[in-house]
Motif scaffolding. Structure first.
Motif, mmCIF file in Angstrom:
data_model
loop_
_atom_site.group_PDB
_atom_site.id
_atom_site.type_symbol
_atom_site.label_atom_id
_atom_site.label_comp_id
_atom_site.label_asym_id
_atom_site.label_seq_id
_atom_site.Cartn_x
_atom_site.Cartn_y
_atom_site.Cartn_z
ATOM 1 N N LEU A 1 0.871 -1.283 -0.065
ATOM 2 C CA LEU A 1 0.003 -0.112 -0.012
ATOM 3 C C LEU A 1 0.721 1.254 0.031
ATOM 4 N N ALA A 2 2.284 1.116 0.837
ATOM 5 C CA ALA A 2 2.782 2.378 0.664
ATOM 6 C C ALA A 2 3.387 2.592 -0.530
ATOM 7 N N VAL A 3 3.870 1.679 -1.276
ATOM 8 C CA VAL A 3 4.733 1.724 -2.437
ATOM 9 C C VAL A 3 3.467 2.292 -3.464
ATOM 10 N N SER A 4 2.355 1.642 -3.488
ATOM 11 C CA SER A 4 1.492 1.932 -4.620
ATOM 12 C C SER A 4 0.748 3.426 -4.499
ATOM 13 N N SER A 5 0.876 3.883 -3.144
ATOM 14 C CA SER A 5 0.088 5.205 -2.751
ATOM 15 C C SER A 5 0.996 6.313 -2.774
ATOM 16 N N ASP A 6 2.387 6.153 -3.171
ATOM 17 C CA ASP A 6 3.329 7.373 -2.858
ATOM 18 C C ASP A 6 4.106 7.211 -4.321
ATOM 19 N N SER A 7 3.821 8.266 -4.910
ATOM 20 C CA SER A 7 4.403 8.536 -6.514
ATOM 21 C C SER A 7 5.875 8.395 -6.268
ATOM 22 N N ASN A 8 6.542 8.734 -5.092
ATOM 23 C CA ASN A 8 7.805 9.053 -5.153
ATOM 24 C C ASN A 8 8.606 7.456 -5.076
ATOM 25 N N LEU A 9 7.674 6.733 -4.861
ATOM 26 C CA LEU A 9 8.308 5.268 -4.678
ATOM 27 C C LEU A 9 7.784 4.422 -5.926
ATOM 28 N N HIS A 10 7.571 4.994 -6.995
ATOM 29 C CA HIS A 10 7.175 4.467 -8.262
ATOM 30 C C HIS A 10 8.440 4.217 -8.977
ATOM 31 N N THR A 11 9.339 3.475 -8.505
ATOM 32 C CA THR A 11 10.736 3.314 -8.893
ATOM 33 C C THR A 11 10.842 1.660 -9.190
ATOM 34 N N PRO A 12 11.751 1.317 -10.076
ATOM 35 C CA PRO A 12 12.083 -0.096 -10.038
ATOM 36 C C PRO A 12 12.402 -0.671 -8.986
ATOM 37 N N MET A 13 13.173 -0.105 -7.927
ATOM 38 C CA MET A 13 13.496 -0.898 -6.734
ATOM 39 C C MET A 13 12.156 -1.150 -5.831
ATOM 40 N N TYR A 14 11.266 -0.141 -5.721
ATOM 41 C CA TYR A 14 10.115 -0.487 -4.969
ATOM 42 C C TYR A 14 9.089 -1.130 -5.677
ATOM 43 N N PHE A 15 9.102 -1.202 -7.089
ATOM 44 C CA PHE A 15 8.337 -2.130 -7.791
ATOM 45 C C PHE A 15 8.590 -3.463 -7.395
ATOM 46 N N PHE A 16 9.826 -3.566 -7.482
ATOM 47 C CA PHE A 16 10.166 -5.352 -7.118
ATOM 48 C C PHE A 16 10.200 -5.586 -5.517
ATOM 49 N N LEU A 17 9.960 -4.597 -4.802
ATOM 50 C CA LEU A 17 10.017 -4.710 -3.258
ATOM 51 C C LEU A 17 8.466 -5.110 -3.210
ATOM 52 N N SER A 18 7.581 -4.338 -3.661
ATOM 53 C CA SER A 18 6.375 -4.666 -3.540
ATOM 54 C C SER A 18 5.737 -5.887 -4.223
ATOM 55 N N ASN A 19 6.198 -6.493 -5.315
ATOM 56 C CA ASN A 19 6.325 -7.680 -5.820
ATOM 57 C C ASN A 19 6.647 -8.937 -4.663
ATOM 58 N N LEU A 20 7.970 -8.600 -4.010
ATOM 59 C CA LEU A 20 8.309 -9.397 -3.135
ATOM 60 C C LEU A 20 7.240 -9.550 -1.868
ATOM 61 N N SER A 21 6.770 -8.426 -1.601
ATOM 62 C CA SER A 21 5.889 -8.670 -0.434
ATOM 63 C C SER A 21 4.871 -9.411 -0.863
ATOM 64 N N LEU A 22 4.368 -9.159 -2.091
ATOM 65 C CA LEU A 22 3.019 -9.964 -2.588
ATOM 66 C C LEU A 22 3.388 -11.427 -2.398
ATOM 67 N N THR B 1 11.127 -15.664 8.134
ATOM 68 C CA THR B 1 11.691 -14.720 7.122
ATOM 69 C C THR B 1 10.881 -13.780 6.578
ATOM 70 N N PRO B 2 9.530 -14.260 5.717
ATOM 71 C CA PRO B 2 8.364 -13.461 5.215
ATOM 72 C C PRO B 2 7.955 -12.543 6.321
ATOM 73 N N MET B 3 8.036 -12.717 7.260
ATOM 74 C CA MET B 3 7.308 -11.841 8.756
ATOM 75 C C MET B 3 8.435 -10.757 8.899
ATOM 76 N N LEU B 4 9.886 -11.086 8.721
ATOM 77 C CA LEU B 4 10.898 -10.029 8.979
ATOM 78 C C LEU B 4 10.976 -9.167 7.939
ATOM 79 N N ASN B 5 10.746 -9.553 6.843
ATOM 80 C CA ASN B 5 11.173 -8.752 5.495
ATOM 81 C C ASN B 5 10.687 -7.328 5.887
ATOM 82 N N PRO B 6 9.354 -7.075 6.019
ATOM 83 C CA PRO B 6 8.731 -5.836 5.846
ATOM 84 C C PRO B 6 9.406 -4.883 7.109
ATOM 85 N N PHE B 7 9.872 -5.563 8.235
ATOM 86 C CA PHE B 7 10.470 -4.849 9.296
ATOM 87 C C PHE B 7 11.820 -4.343 8.920
#
Length: 304
Positions: free
Chosen positions: A47-68, A282-288
Motif C-alpha cells: 500500500l505504501a509503494v502504490s500510494s506514494d508516487s515517489n516510490l514508483h521506481t524499479p526498486m520499490y516495484f520489485f519490493l512490492s512484488n516481493l511482499s506480495l 523470514t517473510p514476517m521479518l522482511n517488512p520490518f
C-alpha cells in the motif's frame, strides 16, 4: 505393505510440528500471530509503494512484488495448518496436497528469483547510475517479473507431474505441517530415483544460479562503493543495498541452515520445526527490515 493405485488415494495425514495435544493451543496462537503480522506487514509495504508516487521506481516495484509473494508464500501453508489444529484433524486431501505442494514450490522459487532481480537492480543503480533509467525501464521490470513467474510455474509444474506418477503405500503420514515436496516423495512406494534426481538438479540450477548472480552483483557493487572518494558517498550507496542484502542473507542463510540440518538429522519433526524459519519467520521479518532501514518507506508509511 502393498502399493495401492494412485487413483484410490483420497487423503494424506499431516503430522504437524508436534503431536502433543497440550502444545496445540500454543502452536495455534503462535502461528496465527506470525501469519497476521506477515500479512499485515507486507500489505502495508504494498500500500505504501502504490500510494506514494515517489516510490514508483524499479526498486520499490520489485519490493512490492516481493511482499506480495511473501503473503502468498505463507498463505499456502499456514491457514491449512491452523484449520487442522482448530478442527483437531490431520487430514489433507490428495488433490489439496498436490495443489499445496505446487503453490508452495512456485512461490518459494519466485521469491528466490525476485531477490535476484532486486540484486541486479541495485547493481545497475550503483555501477551504471547514468544509464539506470534507460536500462531499468518499466518494460524490462515487468518482463523480469514475468519471466521469473513463468520459470517458477514451469518448475513447480514439472515437480507436480513427477509426483503424480508415484504410487503410495497404506502409510500416508507426512511428518510435516504442509505437503513439502521431499517429504511427499519420501513416503512413496514406487521408484523415486527420477524425482530425487530432478529435485537435486533443479535445486542446484534454480538455487545456486540465482545465488551466484546475487554474489556477483554485490561483488561489483562493493568494488564500485570502494572507488567512491567520499565517506558520505560510500554510506549513501551502501544504504540503498543494506535492506536487500539483509533480506538475502536471512533467506539464504535460513534455507541453507535448514537443509544442512535436515541432512544431518533423521528426526523429521526437527526438520519441520526448522523449516518454520524460512517459511514463516523470514517473510514476517522482511517488512520490518525494509521499513526500519529505509527512510523512503518510513515516510510513505507515515503518510499512509
Amino acid at each position: 505393505m502393498e502399493p495401492v493405485n494412485l487413483t484410490q488415494i483420497s487423503e494424506f495425514l499431516l503430522l504437524g510440528i508436534s503431536e502433543k495435544p497440550e502444545l496445540q493451543p500454543l502452536i495455534f496462537g503462535l502461528f496465527l500471530s506470525m501469519y497476521l503480522v506477515t500479512v499485515l506487514g507486507n500489505l502495508l509495504i504494498i500500500l505504501a509503494v502504490s500510494s506514494d508516487s515517489n516510490l514508483h521506481t524499479p526498486m520499490y516495484f520489485f519490493l512490492s512484488n516481493l511482499s506480495l509473494v511473501d503473503i502468498c508464500f505463507t498463505s499456502t501453508t499456514i491457514p491449512k495448518m491452523l484449520g487442522n489444529i482448530q478442527t483437531q484433524s490431520k487430514v489433507i486431501t490428495y488433490a489439496g496436497c498436490i495443489t499445496q505442494m505446487y503453490f508452495y514450490t512456485f512461490f518459494a522459487v519466485l521469491d528466490n528469483f525476485i531477490l535476484t532481480v532486486m540484486a541486479y537492480d541495485r547493481f545497475v543503480a550503483i555501477c551504471h547510475p547514468l544509464h539506470y533509467t534507460v536500462i531499468m525501464n518499466p518494460q524490462l521490470c515487468r518482463l523480469l517479473v514475468l519471466v521469473s513467474s513463468s520459470m517458477s510455474a514451469l518448475h513447480s509444474l514439472l515437480h507436480s507431474l513427477m509426483v503424480l506418477r508415484l504410487t503410495f503405500c497404506s502409510d500416508l503420514e507426512i511428518p510435516h505441517f504442509f505437503c513439502e515436496l521431499n517429504q511427499v516423495v519420501h513416503i512413496a512406494c514406487s521408484d523415486t530415483f527420477l524425482n530425487s534426481l530432478m529435485i537435486n538438479c533443479l535445486t542446484v540450477l534454480l538455487g545456486g544460479g540465482p545465488l551466484a548472480g546475487i554474489l556477483y552483483s554485490y561483488s561489483r557493487i562493493l568494488s564500485s562503493i570502494c572507488a567512491i572518494p567520499s565517506a558520505q558517498g560510500k554510506y549513501k550507496a551502501f544504504s540503498t543495498c543494506a535492506s536487500h542484502l539483509s533480506v538475502v542473507s536471512l533467506f539464504y542463510g535460513t534455507s541453507l541452515g535448514v537443509y544442512l540440518s535436515s541432512a544431518a538429522t533423521q528426526n523429521s519433526h526437527s526438520s519441520a520445526t526448522a523449516s518454520v524459519i524460512y517459511t514463516v519467520v523470514t517473510p514476517m521479518l522482511n517488512p520490518f527490515i525494509y521499513s526500519l532501514r529505509n527512510n523512503d518507506i518510513k515516510r510513505a508509511l507515515e503518510r499512509l
